[in-house]
Design a protein around this motif. Structure first.
Motif, PDB file in Angstrom:
ATOM      1  N   TYR B 288       5.728   7.955 -18.415  1.00 11.56           N
ATOM      2  CA  TYR B 288       4.374   7.517 -18.132  1.00 11.56           C
ATOM      3  C   TYR B 288       3.823   8.303 -16.961  1.00 11.56           C
ATOM      4  O   TYR B 288       4.573   8.716 -16.090  1.00 11.56           O
ATOM      5  N   SER B 289       2.519   8.500 -16.964  1.00 13.49           N
ATOM      6  CA  SER B 289       1.909   9.031 -15.755  1.00 13.49           C
ATOM      7  C   SER B 289       0.891   8.011 -15.281  1.00 13.49           C
ATOM      8  O   SER B 289       0.303   7.292 -16.079  1.00 13.49           O
ATOM      9  N   PHE B 290       0.748   7.905 -13.992  1.00 12.27           N
ATOM     10  CA  PHE B 290      -0.153   6.877 -13.462  1.00 12.27           C
ATOM     11  C   PHE B 290      -1.044   7.456 -12.389  1.00 12.27           C
ATOM     12  O   PHE B 290      -0.756   8.481 -11.779  1.00 12.27           O
ATOM     13  N   ASP B 291      -2.165   6.785 -12.199  1.00 12.37           N
ATOM     14  CA  ASP B 291      -2.971   7.071 -11.024  1.00 12.37           C
ATOM     15  C   ASP B 291      -3.509   5.758 -10.490  1.00 12.37           C
ATOM     16  O   ASP B 291      -3.950   4.909 -11.245  1.00 12.37           O
ATOM     17  N   VAL B 292      -3.382   5.590  -9.212  1.00 11.98           N
ATOM     18  CA  VAL B 292      -3.829   4.363  -8.570  1.00 11.98           C
ATOM     19  C   VAL B 292      -4.924   4.730  -7.583  1.00 11.98           C
ATOM     20  O   VAL B 292      -4.755   5.631  -6.772  1.00 11.98           O
ATOM     21  N   SER B 293      -6.052   4.051  -7.689  1.00 11.23           N
ATOM     22  CA  SER B 293      -7.186   4.386  -6.826  1.00 11.23           C
ATOM     23  C   SER B 293      -7.402   3.354  -5.748  1.00 11.23           C
ATOM     24  O   SER B 293      -7.362   2.150  -6.008  1.00 11.23           O
ATOM     25  N   PHE B 294      -7.674   3.846  -4.566  1.00  9.93           N
ATOM     26  CA  PHE B 294      -7.973   2.954  -3.448  1.00  9.93           C
ATOM     27  C   PHE B 294      -9.273   3.417  -2.817  1.00  9.93           C
ATOM     28  O   PHE B 294      -9.742   4.524  -3.040  1.00  9.93           O
ATOM     29  N   ASP B 295      -9.808   2.570  -2.000  1.00 12.58           N
ATOM     30  CA  ASP B 295     -10.993   2.909  -1.236  1.00 12.58           C
ATOM     31  C   ASP B 295     -10.685   4.139  -0.370  1.00 12.58           C
ATOM     32  O   ASP B 295      -9.526   4.510  -0.192  1.00 12.58           O
ATOM     33  N   GLY B 296     -11.704   4.751   0.183  1.00 11.27           N
ATOM     34  CA  GLY B 296     -11.493   5.948   0.994  1.00 11.27           C
ATOM     35  C   GLY B 296     -10.665   5.661   2.234  1.00 11.27           C
ATOM     36  O   GLY B 296     -10.629   4.552   2.743  1.00 11.27           O
ATOM     37  N   LEU B 297     -10.017   6.692   2.724  1.00 11.18           N
ATOM     38  CA  LEU B 297      -9.184   6.516   3.915  1.00 11.18           C
ATOM     39  C   LEU B 297     -10.072   6.353   5.147  1.00 11.18           C
ATOM     40  O   LEU B 297     -11.179   6.880   5.187  1.00 11.18           O
ATOM     41  N   PRO B 298      -9.599   5.660   6.157  1.00  9.73           N
ATOM     42  CA  PRO B 298     -10.403   5.512   7.381  1.00  9.73           C
ATOM     43  C   PRO B 298     -10.535   6.855   8.095  1.00  9.73           C
ATOM     44  O   PRO B 298      -9.762   7.777   7.867  1.00  9.73           O
ATOM     45  N   ARG B 299     -11.533   6.929   8.932  1.00  5.65           N
ATOM     46  CA  ARG B 299     -11.843   8.219   9.580  1.00  5.65           C
ATOM     47  C   ARG B 299     -10.664   8.826  10.316  1.00  5.65           C
ATOM     48  O   ARG B 299     -10.323   9.975  10.130  1.00  5.65           O
ATOM     49  N   ASN B 300     -10.093   8.054  11.159  1.00  3.30           N
ATOM     50  CA  ASN B 300      -8.932   8.583  11.887  1.00  3.30           C
ATOM     51  C   ASN B 300      -7.790   7.627  11.675  1.00  3.30           C
ATOM     52  O   ASN B 300      -7.946   6.434  11.827  1.00  3.30           O
ATOM     53  N   PHE B 301      -6.675   8.116  11.300  1.00  2.00           N
ATOM     54  CA  PHE B 301      -5.536   7.226  11.201  1.00  2.00           C
ATOM     55  C   PHE B 301      -4.289   7.966  11.621  1.00  2.00           C
ATOM     56  O   PHE B 301      -4.220   9.181  11.601  1.00  2.00           O
ATOM     57  N   LYS B 302      -3.316   7.185  12.056  1.00  2.00           N
ATOM     58  CA  LYS B 302      -2.078   7.805  12.508  1.00  2.00           C
ATOM     59  C   LYS B 302      -0.987   7.670  11.454  1.00  2.00           C
ATOM     60  O   LYS B 302      -0.269   8.609  11.154  1.00  2.00           O
ATOM     61  N   ASN B 303      -0.865   6.435  10.915  1.00  2.00           N
ATOM     62  CA  ASN B 303       0.193   6.207   9.942  1.00  2.00           C
ATOM     63  C   ASN B 303      -0.389   5.850   8.600  1.00  2.00           C
ATOM     64  O   ASN B 303      -1.300   5.045   8.503  1.00  2.00           O
ATOM     65  N   LEU B 304       0.181   6.435   7.578  1.00  2.00           N
ATOM     66  CA  LEU B 304      -0.239   6.106   6.225  1.00  2.00           C
ATOM     67  C   LEU B 304       1.021   5.809   5.437  1.00  2.00           C
ATOM     68  O   LEU B 304       1.974   6.574   5.476  1.00  2.00           O
ATOM     69  N   GLU B 305       1.036   4.679   4.756  1.00  2.12           N
ATOM     70  CA  GLU B 305       2.232   4.407   3.964  1.00  2.12           C
ATOM     71  C   GLU B 305       1.889   3.729   2.633  1.00  2.12           C
ATOM     72  O   GLU B 305       0.922   3.001   2.496  1.00  2.12           O
ATOM     73  N   LEU B 306       2.753   4.025   1.689  1.00  6.54           N
ATOM     74  CA  LEU B 306       2.665   3.414   0.371  1.00  6.54           C
ATOM     75  C   LEU B 306       3.699   2.304   0.301  1.00  6.54           C
ATOM     76  O   LEU B 306       4.824   2.498   0.724  1.00  6.54           O
ATOM     77  N   ARG B 307       3.296   1.176  -0.230  1.00  9.02           N
ATOM     78  CA  ARG B 307       4.288   0.124  -0.403  1.00  9.02           C
ATOM     79  C   ARG B 307       4.428  -0.185  -1.870  1.00  9.02           C
ATOM     80  O   ARG B 307       3.459  -0.543  -2.531  1.00  9.02           O
ATOM     81  N   LEU B 308       5.610  -0.027  -2.364  1.00  9.04           N
ATOM     82  CA  LEU B 308       5.870  -0.334  -3.767  1.00  9.04           C
ATOM     83  C   LEU B 308       6.446  -1.737  -3.834  1.00  9.04           C
ATOM     84  O   LEU B 308       7.572  -1.975  -3.432  1.00  9.04           O
ATOM     85  N   ASN B 309       5.649  -2.655  -4.336  1.00 10.88           N
ATOM     86  CA  ASN B 309       6.114  -4.040  -4.353  1.00 10.88           C
ATOM     87  C   ASN B 309       6.866  -4.412  -5.606  1.00 10.88           C
ATOM     88  O   ASN B 309       7.573  -5.399  -5.646  1.00 10.88           O
ATOM     89  N   GLY B 310       6.667  -3.642  -6.630  1.00  8.23           N
ATOM     90  CA  GLY B 310       7.377  -3.989  -7.856  1.00  8.23           C
ATOM     91  C   GLY B 310       7.115  -2.954  -8.922  1.00  8.23           C
ATOM     92  O   GLY B 310       6.079  -2.313  -8.947  1.00  8.23           O
ATOM     93  N   VAL B 311       8.084  -2.786  -9.780  1.00  7.57           N
ATOM     94  CA  VAL B 311       7.911  -1.845 -10.884  1.00  7.57           C
ATOM     95  C   VAL B 311       8.790  -2.320 -12.028  1.00  7.57           C
ATOM     96  O   VAL B 311       9.789  -3.012 -11.816  1.00  7.57           O
ATOM     97  N   SER B 312       8.404  -1.959 -13.240  1.00  2.72           N
ATOM     98  CA  SER B 312       9.190  -2.404 -14.392  1.00  2.72           C
ATOM     99  C   SER B 312      10.502  -1.656 -14.481  1.00  2.72           C
ATOM    100  O   SER B 312      10.555  -0.443 -14.284  1.00  2.72           O
ATOM    101  N   VAL B 313      11.533  -2.391 -14.770  1.00  6.68           N
ATOM    102  CA  VAL B 313      12.818  -1.738 -15.032  1.00  6.68           C
ATOM    103  C   VAL B 313      13.245  -2.141 -16.426  1.00  6.68           C
ATOM    104  O   VAL B 313      12.807  -3.150 -16.963  1.00  6.68           O
ATOM    105  N   CYS B 314      14.084  -1.330 -17.000  1.00  2.70           N
ATOM    106  CA  CYS B 314      14.537  -1.591 -18.352  1.00  2.70           C
ATOM    107  C   CYS B 314      16.048  -1.692 -18.348  1.00  2.70           C
ATOM    108  O   CYS B 314      16.733  -0.907 -17.703  1.00  2.70           O
ATOM    109  N   GLU B 315      16.557  -2.668 -19.053  1.00  2.00           N
ATOM    110  CA  GLU B 315      18.000  -2.880 -19.050  1.00  2.00           C
ATOM    111  C   GLU B 315      18.513  -3.049 -20.460  1.00  2.00           C
ATOM    112  O   GLU B 315      17.902  -3.763 -21.270  1.00  2.00           O
ATOM    113  N   ARG B 316      19.612  -2.432 -20.779  1.00  2.00           N
ATOM    114  CA  ARG B 316      20.203  -2.616 -22.099  1.00  2.00           C
ATOM    115  C   ARG B 316      21.076  -3.848 -22.019  1.00  2.00           C
ATOM    116  O   ARG B 316      22.064  -3.865 -21.299  1.00  2.00           O
TER     117      ARG B 316
END
Lengths: 174, 428
Positions: B288-316
């Motif tokens: 799969y390919s994905f794109d996630v859109s967010f509002d624009g970034l703030p003018r000045n920032f020091k730290n930027l981070e992505l938080r992955l809270n959950g994703v589908s997993v597949c199990e046999r």
């Protein structure tokens, strides 16, 4: 309002035009779906599905002036499909049907009428609802339910006769 | 009045008193704009791609402040614009248009200005009736903006003043190619049962357009169980930040497809969350390919981070569940996911099984094992969705097998479900 122009634009791809067509008669659409589905959530689902189908199928509409009856026919089909799927769920437990039918808030419940309606077959029920609850004319009902006008009239008359008999006594003939 | 007539009138009254939901228009609009499948044309601008790449290279400096904002601040739109669009307008990122159209009824429609961003063209307008009549039944319907190419309208919103005599709003259009200089806005104006058609013609200034600010290759991969999440790049324009990536569910070999895998991603800058605007996941041969859109970034920032809270997993899992009258109505648990066996209907030459489980769980490679033989399903369909008392959305699935069973085992090969993760990914 000359709808054929709006329909023409919608056919060209103008989504706002299609939205406008629906919004011009929003309460008609809403009530029509509600009469079949009896709750707000399913009604909105049906309408959301309808607008997408209308947009994709608009090219097949030959006569722009027939937009409203054409789109209402599609809406009715969607509602019947939802009802069919609902029925499968309700196979076991007759009681579950109540969860789909909203309790009318602030409305007087019309239990007598609903109970009597249940004695009619589904076509008679449908036709009577379209005629007497929504005040649709025979021609529209015929288009929307896809049967000839004669069949519509006979379903209504048979249905009414049964209803009157069930309700008993005090009715004026005719 | 006879009793029947009375009852019918009661019903008519009940129907007339039905409240049409407030969000009727919005829901239909969302459905129409977000779910259309046919009709989407792929942008054909190949020279647009070259131009935008050059543009991106030119503007890929991180220095936000270096891009000065020419142009005017468009007054009065504070309530309609949101987030960074509002800030940018305040900074004067808009271009003035200032053209007015007066309808036969005297309604004044003014295009106040525009904000031209790499991801969209925003047109700001004001509609008013000098006679003081209300505008509730008047509609301004732009269809597209045309230059060398056509750019359709993608969405719009507006707000009336208190007595409905003035409407200020915006419409978003596909972003025009940087080669455009003059644009025509084709629109219709409905009022009093009649429609007028007209065109606004105005110039757009590329030098005042907002280009790419940051385009960065991320190239970070993470594994949650057997699912691989790879973030490929971040593209930030002043009003929109988009994270692109790829997802592969590797938990089981030969996974046909999971209808819509879960990807719960958040973007945080300096300890504050940036509003998510939308997300798309497309399947391809490699996953799969994905794109996630967010509002624009703030003018000045020091730290930027992505938080992955959950994703589908597949199990046999290859779980075998006996199907008999004892099990009907019971709930089984596979990989901590609850699946209710709601109904088993056996007909002459088929069996219909109804299962209920969470909306973002998928069962794959499902078959019946009966009399030592494996029977594959012929059809699966969603019967409906509903919300449980805890607010969890579940779906009811009807699975059909082409055989009549007396005693059989349901074999579930693979299960896919969302797994929580607390992955925090700092971005440079």
């Amino acid at each position: 309002m000359d709808i054929s122009l709006l329909v023409h634009e919608a056919k060209q791809g103008d989504k706002e035009a299609l939205l406008r067509l629906i919004l011009l008669r929003q309460s008609e659409y809403y009530k029509l779906a509600y009469v079949y589905l009896k709750n707000q959530d399913d009604t909105m689902d049906a309408l959301e599905e309808m607008i997408v189908i209308l947009y994709n199928k608009l090219q097949s509409l030959k006569n722009n002036d027939s937009f409203y009856s054409w789109s209402k026919t599609i809406l009715v089909n969607i509602c019947k499909e939802i009802l069919r799927k609902r029925k499968r769920l309700v196979l076991i437990d007759k009681q579950d049907e109540q969860t789909f039918i909203e309790k009318y808030e602030n409305k007087e419940s019309n239990i007598d009428l609903e109970q009597c309606m249940r004695h009619l077959n589904e076509y008679q029920q449908e036709t009577i609802r379209l005629r007497y609850y929504l005040d649709l004319d025979y021609k529209t009902i015929a288009e929307v339910t896809k049967v000839p006008e004669g069949t519509v009239k006979s379903r209504i008359s048979t249905g009414l006769t049964k209803l009157k008999a069930l309700l008993g006594g005090d009715y004026l003939s005719g | 009045m006879d009793k029947l007539e009375e009852l019918f009138n009661k019903e008519i009254k009940n129907l007339d008193e039905l409240q049409i939901p407030q969000d009727f228009e919005q829901r239909l609009r969302n459905s129409l704009y977000n779910h259309q499948r046919t009709r989407r044309k792929k942008p054909r601008f190949s020279n647009w791609l070259v131009a935008s790449l050059l543009f991106a290279i030119l503007l890929s400096s991180y220095n936000y402040d270096a891009i000065a904002y020419y142009g005017k601040k468009l007054l009065g739109f504070d309530q309609i614009l949101s987030g960074t669009l509002k800030d940018l307008n305040k900074l004067g990122a808009g271009q003035e248009i200032g053209q007015t159209f007066i309808s036969k009824n005297g309604t004044k429609l003014t295009l106040d200005g525009l904000i031209w961003d790499k991801n969209r063209l925003v047109i700001l307008y004001t509609m008013s009736n000098p006679k003081g009549e209300d505008l509730k039944n008047t509609a301004f319907r732009p269809s597209k903006v045309k230059g060398l190419l056509s750019y359709p309208v993608s969405s719009g919103q507006g707000k009336y003043n208190d007595d409905f005599t003035q409407l200020k709003g915006i419409f978003n259009f596909e972003s025009p190619s940087p080669f455009e200089k003059t644009l025509k806005l084709e629109f219709a104006l409905d009022e009093q049962g009649a429609t007028e058609y007209a065109v606004f013609k105005f110039r757009i200034d590329k030098s005042k357009a907002l280009g790419y600010r940051i385009k960065e290759n991320l190239n970070k991969s993470f594994n949650i169980d057997d699912t691989k999440v790879k973030f490929t790049e971040l593209i930030a324009s002043p009003t929109l930040t988009v994270i692109h990536g790829k997802l592969s569910l590797n938990g089981a070999a030969n996974v046909d497809y999971v209808t819509s895998p879960t990807l719960d991603l958040e973007l945080w800058a300096d300890g504050e969350e940036i509003n998510k605007e939308g997300q798309g996941i497309r399947s391809s041969i490699t996953g799969y390919s994905f794109d996630v859109s967010f509002d624009g970034l703030p003018r000045n920032f020091k730290n930027l981070e992505l938080r992955l809270n959950g994703v589908s997993v597949c199990e046999r899992v290859n779980a075998k569940v006996p199907l008999d009258s004892d099990n009907k109505g019971k709930t089984i648990t596979i990989s901590d996911q609850e699946i209710e066996i709601k109904e088993i209907v056996v007909k002459d030459n088929l069996t219909e099984l109804t299962l209920v489980y969470n909306e973002n769980v998928s069962l794959l490679d499902v078959s019946l094992e009966t009399k030592g033989q494996k029977v594959s399903l012929t059809n699966t369909e969603v019967v409906n969705h509903h919300k449980t008392s805890d607010g969890v959305i579940q779906k009811e699935m009807l699975i059909t097998f082409p055989t009549k069973i007396t005693k059989a085992n349901l074999v579930i090969g693979n299960i896919s479900y969302p797994k929580e993760s607390n992955l925090v990914i700092p971005l440079p």
